[in-house]
Motif scaffolding. Structure first.
Motif, PDB file in Angstrom:
ATOM      1  N   ALA A   1       1.007  -0.967   0.028  1.00  0.00           N
ATOM      2  CA  ALA A   1       0.410   0.077  -0.023  1.00  0.00           C
ATOM      3  C   ALA A   1       1.327   1.575   0.060  1.00  0.00           C
ATOM      4  CB  ALA A   1      -1.137   0.533   1.446  1.00  0.00           C
ATOM      5  N   GLU A   2       0.607   2.296  -0.904  1.00  0.00           N
ATOM      6  CA  GLU A   2       1.211   2.986  -1.405  1.00  0.00           C
ATOM      7  C   GLU A   2       0.410   4.804  -0.312  1.00  0.00           C
ATOM      8  OE1 GLU A   2       0.981   3.779  -4.720  1.00  0.00           O
ATOM      9  OE2 GLU A   2       3.031   2.472  -5.529  1.00  0.00           O
ATOM     10  N   ARG A   3      -0.812   4.587  -0.086  1.00  0.00           N
ATOM     11  CA  ARG A   3      -0.941   5.716   0.847  1.00  0.00           C
ATOM     12  C   ARG A   3      -1.696   5.488   2.031  1.00  0.00           C
ATOM     13  NH1 ARG A   3      -1.863   6.652  -4.307  1.00  0.00           N
ATOM     14  NH2 ARG A   3      -3.886   6.057  -4.347  1.00  0.00           N
ATOM     15  N   THR A   4      -1.613   6.192   3.295  1.00  0.00           N
ATOM     16  CA  THR A   4      -2.744   5.651   4.576  1.00  0.00           C
ATOM     17  C   THR A   4      -4.226   5.773   4.493  1.00  0.00           C
ATOM     18  OG1 THR A   4      -2.079   7.300   5.206  1.00  0.00           O
ATOM     19  CG2 THR A   4      -1.059   6.164   5.785  1.00  0.00           C
ATOM     20  N   GLY A   5      -4.646   5.188   5.496  1.00  0.00           N
ATOM     21  CA  GLY A   5      -6.267   4.859   4.663  1.00  0.00           C
ATOM     22  C   GLY A   5      -7.082   3.945   5.333  1.00  0.00           C
TER      23      GLY A   5
END
Length: 303
Positions: free
Chosen positions: A227-231
């Motif tokens: 995963a390249e983005r948090t959330g």
């Protein structure tokens, strides 16, 4: 002008950040894919658009040929029917061109399959087990062997209680997708997911990651994501597994590496305490970020 540009830039950044946060789940009336959170899913997006262009061009070309034939060879424009039985050049073209089109589609398709099936060097391992009708997660890495929990979909009553107690919105706790426990992983980390089932066949599917793999009793399948983005990203079981098949969602919470280190250390002894610490840390950082953005806007406006 410079001040205005700064203000608009900050506002745009905040809006863009909000868009990313809200992109972790399906939207009402959504027609296309969820926004990509991994390189694999970005390639899936590209390949989908690429093939759409090709099939649209082929469809329009065939439609144009049909219209031409209808008009050109109608009884009015062509009262005497042609006696032509074959045309070698046309037969060669309509054999060779489709082959070339399929080759053009096959090359990126094989590349995508390679990306999905060949697991790179991974940083951590999580085992996901499907049950009727929930998911169990076990952290396999050294030092994390005792971290295991089940993730069950929140009922409407539990969801309402969570929103009231934590001050969350309906978008923060999506109906039929939110779970009592989330799989927690750090951002920019290659995660190997070992997938199996404890009763019947299930399927572990995470649309934003480009991940979908069967969970078969007695068999250990493997997939991966980075995963390249948090959330918080949501998926569901994608194999019909019984009456509550539609009610066994998957929730993966991607956090910063610093946040994950805090969670992992606490989770070794108590997962509930770890989740509470993680939620408090995220809330604190959001408040600090919002305050920093307000201060920057105030300074920019005063200049």
């Amino acid at each position: 002008m410079r001040t205005l540009a700064t203000v608009f830039g900050l506002v745009g950044a905040l809006v863009f950040s909000a868009g990313i946060a809200s992109a972790a789940q399906p939207e009402p009336w959504q027609m296309g894919f969820q926004p990509a959170a991994t390189e694999v899913m970005e390639f899936v997006h590209w390949f989908n658009n690429f093939t759409l262009i090709i099939i649209t061009a082929v469809t329009l070309f065939v439609l144009a040929l049909l219209i031409y034939c209808v008009v050109r060879f109608s009884k009015r424009n062509n009262p005497e029917a042609s006696k032509t039985s074959h045309n070698t050049m046309i037969e060669v073209v309509w054999t060779v061109v489709p082959i070339l089109i399929l080759v053009v589609i096959a090359v990126p398709s094989f590349r995508l399959l390679f990306m999905q099936q060949v697991i790179p060097q991974y940083d951590m391992v999580i085992k996901a087990t499907g049950y009727q009708w929930y998911w169990g997660y076990e952290y396999v890495d050294e030092g994390m062997e005792d971290v295991a929990f089940d993730a069950i979909m929140l009922s409407d009553e539990e969801r309402a209680e969570k929103m009231a107690s934590e001050g969350l919105t309906e978008k923060d706790v999506p109906r039929l997708l939110a779970t009592d426990y989330n799989m927690v992983v750090p951002v920019d980390t290659t995660v190997l997911v070992q997938v199996t089932a404890g009763d019947v066949i299930h399927a572990f599917a995470m649309p934003a990651f480009g991940v979908k793999i069967d969970a078969v009793p007695g068999r250990l399948n493997q997939t991966w994501f980075r995963a390249e983005r948090t959330g918080i990203y949501y998926g569901q079981c994608s194999e019909l597994c019984g009456k509550d098949h539609a009610f066994m969602p998957i929730a993966v919470q991607v956090v910063t590496k610093e946040q994950y280190a805090v969670w992992a250390e606490a989770a070794k002894s108590d997962v509930d305490e770890a989740n509470a610490k993680l939620a408090a840390l995220i809330k604190k950082e959001k408040v600090a970020a919002a305050k920093g953005a307000d201060d920057t806007l105030t300074v920019a406006a005063s200049n």
